[in-house]
Every structure is written in structure tokens, then in C-alpha cells.
Design an enzyme around this catalytic site. Structure first.
Site, short mmCIF file in Angstrom:
data_model
loop_
_atom_site.label_atom_id
_atom_site.label_comp_id
_atom_site.label_asym_id
_atom_site.label_seq_id
_atom_site.Cartn_x
_atom_site.Cartn_y
_atom_site.Cartn_z
N ASP A 117 15.07 2.58 11.49
CA ASP A 117 16.07 3.30 10.72
C ASP A 117 16.96 4.06 11.69
O ASP A 117 16.47 4.61 12.68
CB ASP A 117 15.41 4.29 9.75
CG ASP A 117 14.72 3.61 8.58
OD1 ASP A 117 15.09 2.47 8.24
OD2 ASP A 117 13.82 4.23 8.00
N ASP A 136 18.04 -1.13 3.74
CA ASP A 136 17.76 -0.20 2.64
C ASP A 136 18.92 -0.12 1.67
O ASP A 136 18.73 -0.04 0.45
CB ASP A 136 17.45 1.20 3.19
CG ASP A 136 16.22 1.24 4.08
OD1 ASP A 136 15.34 0.37 3.93
OD2 ASP A 136 16.14 2.15 4.93
#
Length: 158
Positions: A117, A136
Site C-alpha cells: 500500500d 483497493d
């Protein structure tokens, strides 16, 4: 089904390309932070061993593989469901976004042991401590699309 496959491939490729550029070429994995448009958009390296917001996070191999199997099962379930139920292009694209994003995060877990991330977005004086990735975003958009575009037929308008 062609729209599902194409949107899955595009979501997967965009996520993996973004990680290649930001995490590896810009070396975020070592630098840890790059201010892009502060305070709105920053790159902050995060390794997510769990699911959203790190829930069920664990460095254990058992949890890693359980999350991989769960993601693959959800992808298969979504494909089977939309294939069986049918639906227009919006449904297929939504399913493809969800599947492509989930598979991109699965690949991260296989390669790195965790999901990479790096996006951090804050606004309006509120500092967001969480990071996410483009997979995501695809998963969220796909799930939202499935909620909005499935379950409505001409025979039973709601």
C-alpha cells in the site's frame, strides 16, 4: 463475460504497474515517504498483512495463505454469480474491477508476503493515517457497482 475479463486485466495491470513505478522505481520501499501534493496526496509505504485497515493482520504464514485462499474463493464466487445471474456491461465491468483488484492484491501476498500500500490521501485539515493502493480502489468501485447494478429486473422494479 468479455467486459468482465477486460476490466479485470486492466485493473490488475494498472495496480501492478503503479506498484512497480512507485514502490520499486521511485524506491518508496526504502525511502518510506514521498510528498506528492501535500497534504492532499502523499506516498507512504505500508505493508498490509491483513485485510482493510489491517484487520486480521498477522505475519503468520497460515494467515497469509488463508487470506490468499479467501480472496481466490471470493473471486471465483463473484465470477460464478454474475455468469449465472447475467447482467449488462456495468455489472460485468464491476465484477471485473473487483476480481482484478483482488487478484492484484493476491499477487502481492504471494510475492511480498503482504499487500503493498502506498497511497495516502488527506483533506480539509484531517490527517488520514491509512494507506491503500489502486487495487483497493478497483475492489471498492467494483463492489459498489455490483450493489448498484445487480438485483434489479424489469419484472420486479425496486
Amino acid at each position: 463475460m468479455r467486459a468482465l475479463a477486460l476490466s479485470a486485466v486492466v485493473a490488475f495491470a494498472i495496480d501492478q504497474l503503479s506498484k512497480l513505478v512507485v514502490v520499486h522505481w521511485l524506491n518508496l520501499k526504502e525511502i518510506r515517504a514521498i510528498d506528492v501534493l501535500p497534504p492532499v496526496l502523499n506516498f507512504r509505504m505500508g505493508w498490509n498483512h491483513g485485510v482493510n485497515f489491517g484487520l486480521f493482520g498477522s505475519d503468520s504464514e497460515a494467515m497469509r495463505w488463508a487470506l490468499i485462499v479467501l480472496a481466490l474463493a471470493i473471486c471465483a464466487g463473484v465470477v460464478i454469480w454474475v455468469r449465472r445471474e447475467g447482467g449488462g456491461t456495468r455489472v460485468m465491468v464491476s465484477a471485473g474491477l473487483l476480481v482484478g483488484g483482488a487478484l492484484a492484491n493476491v499477487l502481492d501476498r504471494v510475492i511480498y508476503g503482504a499487500v503493498a500500500d502506498f497511497l495516502n490521501v488527506s483533506c480539509c485539515g484531517i490527517r488520514n493515517p491509512f494507506t491503500f493502493n489502486l487495487a483497493d480502489v478497483a475492489i471498492f468501485a467494483g463492489a459498489l457497482g455490483l450493489v448498484l447494478f445487480t438485483g434489479k429486473t424489469d419484472e420486479n422494479p425496486s
